[in-house]
Enzyme design. Structure first.
Site, PDB file in Angstrom:
ATOM      1  N   GLU A   1      -3.555 -28.153 -14.928  1.00  0.00           N
ATOM      2  CA  GLU A   1      -4.250 -28.336 -16.208  1.00  0.00           C
ATOM      3  C   GLU A   1      -5.569 -27.610 -16.035  1.00  0.00           C
ATOM      4  O   GLU A   1      -6.390 -28.007 -15.214  1.00  0.00           O
ATOM      5  CB  GLU A   1      -4.409 -29.840 -16.455  1.00  0.00           C
ATOM      6  CG  GLU A   1      -4.691 -30.169 -17.893  1.00  0.00           C
ATOM      7  CD  GLU A   1      -6.119 -30.547 -18.062  1.00  0.00           C
ATOM      8  OE1 GLU A   1      -6.924 -29.630 -18.303  1.00  0.00           O
ATOM      9  OE2 GLU A   1      -6.421 -31.740 -17.934  1.00  0.00           O
TER      10      GLU A   1
ATOM     11  N   CYS B   1     -12.090 -31.682 -20.142  1.00  0.00           N
ATOM     12  CA  CYS B   1     -11.204 -30.557 -20.481  1.00  0.00           C
ATOM     13  C   CYS B   1     -10.961 -30.502 -21.984  1.00  0.00           C
ATOM     14  O   CYS B   1     -10.586 -29.459 -22.518  1.00  0.00           O
ATOM     15  CB  CYS B   1      -9.894 -30.655 -19.721  1.00  0.00           C
ATOM     16  SG  CYS B   1      -9.322 -32.320 -19.517  1.00  0.00           S
TER      17      CYS B   1
HETATM   18  P1  NAP Z   1     -11.793 -25.804  -8.828  1.00  0.00           P
HETATM   19  O1  NAP Z   1     -12.774 -24.871  -8.264  1.00  0.00           O
HETATM   20  O2  NAP Z   1     -10.633 -25.224  -9.534  1.00  0.00           O
HETATM   21  O3  NAP Z   1     -11.285 -26.710  -7.610  1.00  0.00           O
HETATM   22  C1  NAP Z   1     -10.335 -27.750  -7.793  1.00  0.00           C
HETATM   23  C2  NAP Z   1      -9.642 -28.014  -6.475  1.00  0.00           C
HETATM   24  O4  NAP Z   1      -8.843 -26.896  -6.110  1.00  0.00           O
HETATM   25  C3  NAP Z   1     -10.588 -28.238  -5.306  1.00  0.00           C
HETATM   26  O5  NAP Z   1     -10.005 -29.197  -4.463  1.00  0.00           O
HETATM   27  C4  NAP Z   1     -10.633 -26.882  -4.628  1.00  0.00           C
HETATM   28  O6  NAP Z   1     -10.868 -26.990  -3.260  1.00  0.00           O
HETATM   29  C5  NAP Z   1      -9.223 -26.389  -4.852  1.00  0.00           C
HETATM   30  N1  NAP Z   1      -9.141 -24.938  -4.926  1.00  0.00           N
HETATM   31  C6  NAP Z   1      -9.691 -24.155  -5.882  1.00  0.00           C
HETATM   32  N2  NAP Z   1      -9.362 -22.879  -5.677  1.00  0.00           N
HETATM   33  C7  NAP Z   1      -8.592 -22.850  -4.571  1.00  0.00           C
HETATM   34  C8  NAP Z   1      -7.945 -21.806  -3.862  1.00  0.00           C
HETATM   35  N3  NAP Z   1      -8.028 -20.536  -4.253  1.00  0.00           N
HETATM   36  N4  NAP Z   1      -7.241 -22.128  -2.759  1.00  0.00           N
HETATM   37  C9  NAP Z   1      -7.155 -23.415  -2.357  1.00  0.00           C
HETATM   38  N5  NAP Z   1      -7.757 -24.440  -2.982  1.00  0.00           N
HETATM   39  C10 NAP Z   1      -8.468 -24.161  -4.085  1.00  0.00           C
HETATM   40  O7  NAP Z   1     -12.455 -26.829  -9.835  1.00  0.00           O
HETATM   41  P2  NAP Z   1     -13.759 -27.756  -9.682  1.00  0.00           P
HETATM   42  O8  NAP Z   1     -14.266 -27.732  -8.296  1.00  0.00           O
HETATM   43  O9  NAP Z   1     -13.386 -29.063 -10.199  1.00  0.00           O
HETATM   44  O10 NAP Z   1     -14.807 -27.169 -10.679  1.00  0.00           O
HETATM   45  C11 NAP Z   1     -15.093 -25.807 -10.783  1.00  0.00           C
HETATM   46  C12 NAP Z   1     -14.820 -25.328 -12.200  1.00  0.00           C
HETATM   47  O11 NAP Z   1     -13.523 -25.776 -12.629  1.00  0.00           O
HETATM   48  C13 NAP Z   1     -15.737 -25.880 -13.260  1.00  0.00           C
HETATM   49  O12 NAP Z   1     -16.934 -25.182 -13.336  1.00  0.00           O
HETATM   50  C14 NAP Z   1     -14.887 -25.763 -14.508  1.00  0.00           C
HETATM   51  O13 NAP Z   1     -14.996 -24.475 -15.034  1.00  0.00           O
HETATM   52  C15 NAP Z   1     -13.489 -25.979 -14.031  1.00  0.00           C
HETATM   53  N6  NAP Z   1     -12.938 -27.329 -14.318  1.00  0.00           N
HETATM   54  C16 NAP Z   1     -12.124 -27.468 -15.391  1.00  0.00           C
HETATM   55  C17 NAP Z   1     -11.577 -28.702 -15.672  1.00  0.00           C
HETATM   56  C18 NAP Z   1     -10.666 -28.894 -16.818  1.00  0.00           C
HETATM   57  O14 NAP Z   1     -10.298 -30.013 -17.064  1.00  0.00           O
HETATM   58  N7  NAP Z   1     -10.252 -27.873 -17.515  1.00  0.00           N
HETATM   59  C19 NAP Z   1     -11.841 -29.807 -14.878  1.00  0.00           C
HETATM   60  C20 NAP Z   1     -12.678 -29.633 -13.770  1.00  0.00           C
HETATM   61  C21 NAP Z   1     -13.197 -28.383 -13.513  1.00  0.00           C
HETATM   62  P3  NAP Z   1     -12.352 -26.779  -2.647  1.00  0.00           P
HETATM   63  O15 NAP Z   1     -13.217 -27.760  -3.357  1.00  0.00           O
HETATM   64  O16 NAP Z   1     -12.157 -27.061  -1.212  1.00  0.00           O
HETATM   65  O17 NAP Z   1     -12.695 -25.361  -2.961  1.00  0.00           O
END
Ligand code: NAP
Length: 508
Positions: free
Chosen positions: A265, A302
Site C-alpha cells: 500500500e 495514506c
Molecule cells: P519506507 O521508506 O517505504 O520504509 C518502509 C519499510 O520498508 C521500512 O521498514 C524500510 O526499512 C523498508 N524499506 C524501504 N525501502 C527498502 C528497500 N529498498 N529494501 C529493503 N527495505 C526497504 O517508508 P517510511 O519509512 O514509513 O516513510 C518514508 C516515506 O514513505 C514517507 O515520507 C512517505 O512518503 C511514505 N509513506 C507512505 C505511507 C502511505 O500510507 N502511503 C505510509 C508511510 C510512509 P528501513 O527503515 O530499514 O529502511
C-alpha cells in the site's frame, strides 16, 4: 511499569528473545533513546524456518483455535495499554489519545478477524456435483475452498505504530488465514513493536500455539527487509510505506526464482472534486473540513486528501480562503521521523520550485517539525506538469482551478491510481458527478460522497487499496475483512474421498 518501561531491544524469534551483534539507537520524539538489535539475513532465516515448521500445525488448525488466538492477542495488548500509550507516544510524537484510539482499532481488528473466520464464508466453498452420465465426457465432482498460503512477511508501517505494524491489519489477516507471520519492525517505533510482540508471545503461550507462528525482527538496515521478501519459505508479503521502497521490494518479490505476491500500500493524493452547487452552498465549510482532514496526524495518513479540484470562480475563492484561514491556525508539529520531515520538505520544495503553482501558505517549520503548506494552480498547469500529480506525504494541500466541467473530467482522467476519490456535491451536481463516476471508478478503490477520506472504517465492505501507485495489487484491500484474501489460495479437490478433504470442506 508504564513510565519505567525499558526495552531490552531484542528480536522475538519463535518464542525466544534474541540479541544481535550490532545495535541501533531509537530516535524518539521525547523520552530516552534505547538500543535495538540490528536484524540481519541470518535472523530472518531462523524466523522463516520456525514459521515453516509452525505452518504444519497452524496452517491446519481449526478456525475456532485461530479465533481464540486472535482474541488472546487482543486481550494481551489491552493488558499492556498503559505501557503502549507511553512508549508509542514517545517514539512517534503522536498524542497518547491518538495512540489509545489506534490501540482500540488494532484490538478491534483482531477481534473482527476472529469473528470473521468463525463465520466461515471467507472460505468461499464451492461444489460442482458429479454427473457420470454426461456426454461426451462424465462430469467430475469438484469441491473448492481457500487455504492459507504459508509463512507471510509483514513490514511495520511508520505512520500506524499499532494498527499497521506488529499486530496490525496485515498480521491479523494473515494469522486469521492460518499463516505464520514474520514482522520486520519499523525503526521509528521499535519499543512499541517489542511490547506488542511480547503480547503476541504471551497469547501464543496461553493458547498453546507453535512458537514459530510469530517473530519480530528489529532492524534499521535494508538487509533484513530484502532477506524477508526473498526468503524461499516466505509465500506472500504485506507492506505499507513509500512508493520507492515498496516498488523496490515488489521488484525483489517478482524477481525471485519463485515469485510471490507483494501487497504494497504505497502512495495516493486522494483527490477531492468540489462540484459547483456544493461549493456555492457551503464552500467555506468544505474548506474548513478539507483543512482538518489534511492536517490530521500532521498529514501522515495514506488517505490524506492532498488535492482539491474546483471550477474557477468566486466560490473557489471562498473555499480557498476558508481552507487557508483554518490551516493558518494549525501549529507545526513533529513528524514521525526526521527522514519523513526531510522528505516532506523536499517534496514540497520540488513542487513549489516547478514554478507552475503559487504558494498560498508556506510553513517555516524546521528539523523534525512540519506545518501546513498550501499551493494553488490551474487545470492547464496541472495537466501539463505530471510532477504536480505525486503525493507529498504530510500536511500539504494543492488547489487546482479548472476552467470548465470538461477540464475537470480531464483532470480526473489524468490522476494516477488512488486509494480514494471524493465528490463534494449537492443534488444539482448529480449530472456532473455522474459524468465523473465512470472515470473515478477506474482510478480508486473507494469513492466518497460528501465526506473526507481520512478515518478508514474497519469492516466487511471496506476497500483500502487501488490501482498503482496506490497499491501494487488493486484486487485487494489492506483494511477490512476482505484483507484476508491476500493470504489465501484456492485449492480444488476432484472426486476426492471425504476422508481426505480438509475438515472445513468435508463438513460443508
Ligand atoms: P519506507 O521508506 O517505504 O520504509 C518502509 C519499510 O520498508 C521500512 O521498514 C524500510 O526499512 C523498508 N524499506 C524501504 N525501502 C527498502 C528497500 N529498498 N529494501 C529493503 N527495505 C526497504 O517508508 P517510511 O519509512 O514509513 O516513510 C518514508 C516515506 O514513505 C514517507 O515520507 C512517505 O512518503 C511514505 N509513506 C507512505 C505511507 C502511505 O500510507 N502511503 C505510509 C508511510 C510512509 P528501513 O527503515 O530499514 O529502511
Amino acid at each position: 511499569m508504564s513510565q519505567n518501561f525499558e526495552p531490552h531491544g531484542k528480536h522475538l524469534i519463535a518464542g525466544e528473545w534474541v540479541g544481535g551483534e550490532k545495535a541501533f539507537s531509537s530516535d524518539p520524539v521525547s523520552g530516552p533513546s534505547h538500543q535495538f538489535s540490528v536484524g540481519m539475513a541470518a535472523d530472518v532465516d531462523r524466523a522463516a524456518k520456525a514459521a515453516e515448521e509452525a505452518f504444519w500445525t497452524y496452517g491446519y488448525s481449526s478456525r475456532t483455535e485461530r479465533a481464540a488466538f486472535l482474541n488472546a492477542i487482543a486481550d494481551e495488548i489491552e493488558a499492556r495499554a498503559e505501557t503502549i500509550a507511553v512508549i508509542a507516544s514517545q517514539e512517534t510524537g503522536l498524542p497518547e489519545a491518538r495512540i489509545n484510539t489506534e490501540r482500540g482499532r488494532t484490538t478491534g481488528q483482531l477481534r473482527l478477524f476472529a469473528k470473521h473466520i468463525e463465520k466461515g464464508d471467507y472460505l468461499d466453498r464451492r461444489h460442482d456435483t458429479a454427473n457420470p452420465e454426461r456426454q461426451p465426457m462424465p462430469k467430475p465432482d469438484l469441491k473448492l475452498m481457500q487455504l492459507p498460503v504459508g509463512p507471510v512477511g509483514v513490514f511495520g508501517a511508520s505512520n500506524f505504530p499499532l494498527a499497521f505494524s506488529t499486530a496490525g491489519g496485515d498480521t491479523a489477516s494473515a494469522l486469521a488465514a492460518g499463516c505464520p507471520v514474520i514482522v520486520k519492525g519499523h525503526q521509528a517505533h521499535p519499543g512499541t513493536g517489542e511490547v506488542v510482540a511480547g503480547a503476541i508471545d504471551a497469547a501464543i503461550k496461553k493458547t498453546g500455539q507453535h512458537p514459530g507462528v510469530f517473530s519480530l525482527i528489529q532492524s534499521n538496515v535494508r538487509e533484513a527487509g530484502e532477506a524477508l521478501v526473498t526468503h524461499p519459505l516466505i509465500k506472500a508479503v504485506g507492506f505499507t510505506g513509500s512508493v520507492g521502497g515498496g516498488r523496490a521490494l515488489f521488484n525483489l518479490a517478482a524477481n525471485r526464482p519463485e515469485p510471490i505476491p507483494f501487497y504494497g500500500e504505497l502512495g495516493s493524493v486522494n483527490p477531492v472534486f468540489l462540484l459547483p452547487a456544493a461549493l456555492s452552498a457551503r464552500g467555506a465549510k468544505i474548506g474548513e473540513g478539507w483543512a482538518g482532514s489534511l492536517t490530521m496526524g500532521v498529514g501522515q495518513f495514506c488517505t490524506n486528501p492532498g488535492v482539491a479540484i474546483a471550477l474557477d470562480g468566486a466560490d473557489v475563492d471562498t473555499f480557498a480562503g476558508a481552507a487557508q484561514a483554518a490551516l493558518e491556525k494549525v501549529l507545526e508539529q513533529p513528524m514521525l521521523t526526521a527522514g519523513i520531515a526531510d522528505a516532506y520538505r523536499r517534496g514540497r520544495d520540488q513542487l513549489s520550485g516547478l514554478g507552475c503553482a503559487k504558494a498560498r501558505l508556506a510553513s517555516k517549520a524546521e528539523g523534525r517539525n512540519a506545518g501546513p503548506d498550501l499551493l494553488e494552480t490551474t487545470g492547464d498547469e496541472w495537466l501539463a506538469n505530471p510532477d504536480l500529480h505525486h503525493e507529498v506525504f504530510g500536511p500539504f494541500g494543492l488547489i487546482v482551478r479548472v476552467k470548465d466541467e470538461e477540464q475537470m473530467r480531464e483532470v480526473a482522467r489524468g490522476v494516477e491510481g488512488q486509494l480514494t476519490c471524493t465528490l463534494q456535491m449537492d443534488d444539482a451536481d448529480t449530472e456532473l458527478a455522474a459524468s465523473l463516476m465512470p472515470i473515478l471508478q477506474r482510478k480508486a478503490g473507494r469513492l466518497i460522497a460528501n465526506g473526507f477520506p481520512t478515518g478508514v472504517e474497519v469492516s466487511d465492505a471496506m476497500m483500502h487499496g487501488g490501482p498503482y501507485p496506490a497499491s501494487t495489487n488493486a484486487s485487494t484491500t489492506s483494511v477490512g475483512t476482505l484483507a484476508i484474501r491476500r493470504f489465501l489460495r484456492p485449492v480444488a479437490y476432484q472426486d476426492m474421498p471425504a476422508a481426505l478433504l480438509p475438515v472445513d470442506l468435508a463438513q460443508a
